[in-house]
Structure formats: C-alpha cells, structure tokens
Design a protein around this motif. Structure first.
Motif, PDB file in Angstrom:
ATOM      1  N   VAL A  37      -8.942  -7.815 -13.723  1.00 31.05           N
ATOM      2  CA  VAL A  37      -9.248  -7.612 -12.326  1.00 31.05           C
ATOM      3  C   VAL A  37     -10.464  -8.052 -11.997  1.00 31.05           C
ATOM      4  N   ARG A  38     -10.588  -8.478 -10.801  1.00 28.56           N
ATOM      5  CA  ARG A  38     -12.080  -8.858 -10.173  1.00 28.56           C
ATOM      6  C   ARG A  38     -12.475  -7.706  -9.371  1.00 28.56           C
ATOM      7  N   GLU A  39     -13.962  -7.567  -9.934  1.00 27.68           N
ATOM      8  CA  GLU A  39     -14.605  -6.507  -9.215  1.00 27.68           C
ATOM      9  C   GLU A  39     -14.476  -6.452  -7.714  1.00 27.68           C
ATOM     10  N   SER A  40     -14.695  -7.628  -7.020  1.00 25.08           N
ATOM     11  CA  SER A  40     -14.676  -7.991  -5.568  1.00 25.08           C
ATOM     12  C   SER A  40     -13.184  -7.742  -5.076  1.00 25.08           C
ATOM     13  N   GLY A  41     -12.208  -8.080  -5.736  1.00 29.41           N
ATOM     14  CA  GLY A  41     -10.937  -7.947  -5.590  1.00 29.41           C
ATOM     15  C   GLY A  41     -10.403  -6.864  -4.804  1.00 29.41           C
ATOM     16  N   GLY A  42     -11.023  -5.764  -4.599  1.00 26.47           N
ATOM     17  CA  GLY A  42     -10.579  -4.657  -3.979  1.00 26.47           C
ATOM     18  C   GLY A  42      -9.828  -3.792  -4.941  1.00 26.47           C
ATOM     19  N   PRO A  43      -9.345  -2.430  -4.569  1.00 28.02           N
ATOM     20  CA  PRO A  43      -8.376  -1.611  -5.234  1.00 28.02           C
ATOM     21  C   PRO A  43      -6.929  -2.201  -5.868  1.00 28.02           C
ATOM     22  N   VAL A  44      -6.704  -1.874  -7.047  1.00 26.73           N
ATOM     23  CA  VAL A  44      -5.335  -2.210  -7.431  1.00 26.73           C
ATOM     24  C   VAL A  44      -4.482  -1.107  -7.661  1.00 26.73           C
ATOM     25  N   ARG A  45      -3.311  -1.411  -7.439  1.00 23.52           N
ATOM     26  CA  ARG A  45      -2.402  -0.057  -7.594  1.00 23.52           C
ATOM     27  C   ARG A  45      -1.151  -0.239  -8.441  1.00 23.52           C
ATOM     28  N   GLY A  68     -13.025   9.881 -10.484  1.00 28.15           N
ATOM     29  CA  GLY A  68     -13.140   9.533  -9.175  1.00 28.15           C
ATOM     30  C   GLY A  68     -12.714   8.109  -8.676  1.00 28.15           C
ATOM     31  N   CYS A  69     -12.828   7.151  -9.724  1.00 28.04           N
ATOM     32  CA  CYS A  69     -12.558   5.917  -9.260  1.00 28.04           C
ATOM     33  C   CYS A  69     -10.806   5.598  -9.658  1.00 28.04           C
ATOM     34  N   THR A  70     -10.213   6.604  -9.989  1.00 27.31           N
ATOM     35  CA  THR A  70      -8.839   6.738  -9.848  1.00 27.31           C
ATOM     36  C   THR A  70      -8.002   7.490  -9.044  1.00 27.31           C
ATOM     37  N   GLN A  71      -7.092   7.147  -8.182  1.00 28.59           N
ATOM     38  CA  GLN A  71      -6.753   8.204  -7.008  1.00 28.59           C
ATOM     39  C   GLN A  71      -5.072   8.146  -7.262  1.00 28.59           C
ATOM     40  N   PRO A  72      -4.424   9.411  -7.631  1.00 26.62           N
ATOM     41  CA  PRO A  72      -3.262   9.430  -7.696  1.00 26.62           C
ATOM     42  C   PRO A  72      -2.466  10.046  -6.179  1.00 26.62           C
ATOM     43  N   LYS A  73      -1.469   9.504  -5.881  1.00 27.45           N
ATOM     44  CA  LYS A  73      -0.609  10.049  -4.705  1.00 27.45           C
ATOM     45  C   LYS A  73       0.836  10.189  -5.108  1.00 27.45           C
ATOM     46  N   GLY A  83      17.482  12.745  -7.204  1.00 25.55           N
ATOM     47  CA  GLY A  83      16.912  12.174  -6.338  1.00 25.55           C
ATOM     48  C   GLY A  83      15.522  11.325  -7.069  1.00 25.55           C
ATOM     49  N   LYS A  84      14.924  10.244  -6.565  1.00 24.34           N
ATOM     50  CA  LYS A  84      13.859   9.613  -7.263  1.00 24.34           C
ATOM     51  C   LYS A  84      12.800   9.948  -6.540  1.00 24.34           C
ATOM     52  N   GLY A  85      11.492   9.675  -6.916  1.00 26.07           N
ATOM     53  CA  GLY A  85      10.261   9.786  -6.508  1.00 26.07           C
ATOM     54  C   GLY A  85       9.398   8.779  -7.068  1.00 26.07           C
ATOM     55  N   THR A  86       8.061   8.658  -6.637  1.00 23.71           N
ATOM     56  CA  THR A  86       7.046   7.635  -7.300  1.00 23.71           C
ATOM     57  C   THR A  86       5.598   8.447  -7.154  1.00 23.71           C
ATOM     58  N   ILE A  87       5.019   8.112  -8.094  1.00 27.89           N
ATOM     59  CA  ILE A  87       3.706   8.482  -8.365  1.00 27.89           C
ATOM     60  C   ILE A  87       2.685   7.323  -8.296  1.00 27.89           C
ATOM     61  N   ARG A  88       2.082   6.866  -7.041  1.00 27.32           N
ATOM     62  CA  ARG A  88       1.320   5.625  -6.887  1.00 27.32           C
ATOM     63  C   ARG A  88      -0.109   5.943  -7.271  1.00 27.32           C
ATOM     64  N   VAL A  89      -0.707   5.242  -8.415  1.00 28.18           N
ATOM     65  CA  VAL A  89      -2.176   5.249  -8.912  1.00 28.18           C
ATOM     66  C   VAL A  89      -2.808   4.241  -8.393  1.00 28.18           C
ATOM     67  N   THR A  90      -4.022   4.377  -7.691  1.00 22.76           N
ATOM     68  CA  THR A  90      -4.799   3.488  -7.219  1.00 22.76           C
ATOM     69  C   THR A  90      -6.264   3.452  -8.232  1.00 22.76           C
ATOM     70  N   TYR A  91      -6.606   2.177  -8.716  1.00 19.87           N
ATOM     71  CA  TYR A  91      -7.935   2.157  -9.352  1.00 19.87           C
ATOM     72  C   TYR A  91      -9.076   1.465  -8.432  1.00 19.87           C
ATOM     73  N   LEU A  92     -10.181   1.852  -8.447  1.00 14.89           N
ATOM     74  CA  LEU A  92     -11.122   1.258  -7.566  1.00 14.89           C
ATOM     75  C   LEU A  92     -12.201   0.620  -8.586  1.00 14.89           C
ATOM     76  N   PRO A  93     -12.173  -0.504  -8.636  1.00  9.62           N
ATOM     77  CA  PRO A  93     -13.050  -1.307  -9.651  1.00  9.62           C
ATOM     78  C   PRO A  93     -14.330  -1.871  -9.187  1.00  9.62           C
ATOM     79  N   GLN A  94     -14.934  -1.671  -7.640  1.00  9.48           N
ATOM     80  CA  GLN A  94     -15.927  -2.029  -7.257  1.00  9.48           C
ATOM     81  C   GLN A  94     -17.223  -1.166  -8.063  1.00  9.48           C
TER      82      GLN A  94
END
Length: 126
Positions: A37-45, A68-73, A83-94
């Motif tokens: 992933v590119r550092e300048s590409g923004g967060p990846v999920r 702190g660079c990894t954010q779960p929701k 029922g179904k659910g989702t855990i979304r994980v966002t990584y901040l490469p900047q």
C-alpha cells in the motif's frame, strides 16, 4: 401434586435457558494481507464477517488494536442467533513506511470464542 409438576416445569425451563449459548463463526479467514500500500494513499480497510451460530444473543464486548495506527469498529448491539455482523479494521499508513503486522484482540460472550485475534499485515511504500 400440582406443586411437583410446577416445580419440575420450572426446573426444566431453567436448565434449558442455562444451556443456551452464543457461538461465533467467521465466514473467511481471521487474517488479511493488504499486500503493498502507498503511504500517501490514505487509510486501508478490511472486514471480518461472522455469524452467531449459537442459540442466544452474541455480544462483542470489545475489540482493541495493538497500536493506534489500527482502528477496529464492531457492532455494539447484540447479534441475534443466526444473525451476521462485521468487524471493520482500518490501518493508517501515513508516516509508517515498511512492513506491518498488527493484531486486534476481540472479546465476546461466545462459548467457542471468548477471545479471538484478528490479524492484518502488509508493506507500506513511501
């Protein structure tokens, strides 16, 4: 005699309720490789999808990242049986060039997975 029948009925009901448990089953893998992933590409999920395969509500108690660079929701409402659910994980490469390997510790009330580790990895290029 009525008291004995009522007592027996209450006991059966209590035992049945005590045996009801939630269970969590993930649809796919519990790890995700972002590749490069590119550092300048923004967060990846990425998303980790699961199903409550038990017979009582599933509660995600918490989901905490290793830094702190990894954010779960995650869903805060109980997931009904089936029922179904989702855990979304966002990584901040900047500002983080190089390889990364992060973990998200998930706590649930599930009988088969009170503590689950989800993993993300990849390489950040400047």
């Amino acid at each position: 005699m009525k008291r004995i029948v009522l007592l027996f009925g209450a006991l059966v009901c209590a035992c049945t309720m005590a045996m009801a448990e939630s269970a969590i089953t993930f649809t796919g893998a519990k790890s995700h490789d972002f590749g490069t992933v590119r550092e300048s590409g923004g967060p990846v999920r990425c998303e980790f999808t699961f199903t409550n395969t038990g017979d009582s509500p599933l509660v995600i108690v918490s989901a905490k990242a290793s830094c702190g660079c990894t954010q779960p929701k995650y869903p805060t409402d109980p997931i009904k049986p089936g029922g179904k659910g989702t855990i979304r994980v966002t990584y901040l490469p900047q500002g983080r060039p190089g390889e990364f390997d992060k973990a998200v510790k998930v706590r649930t009330n599930a009988s088969n997975g009170k503590k689950i580790t989800l993993k993300i990895s990849g390489t950040v290029i400047p």
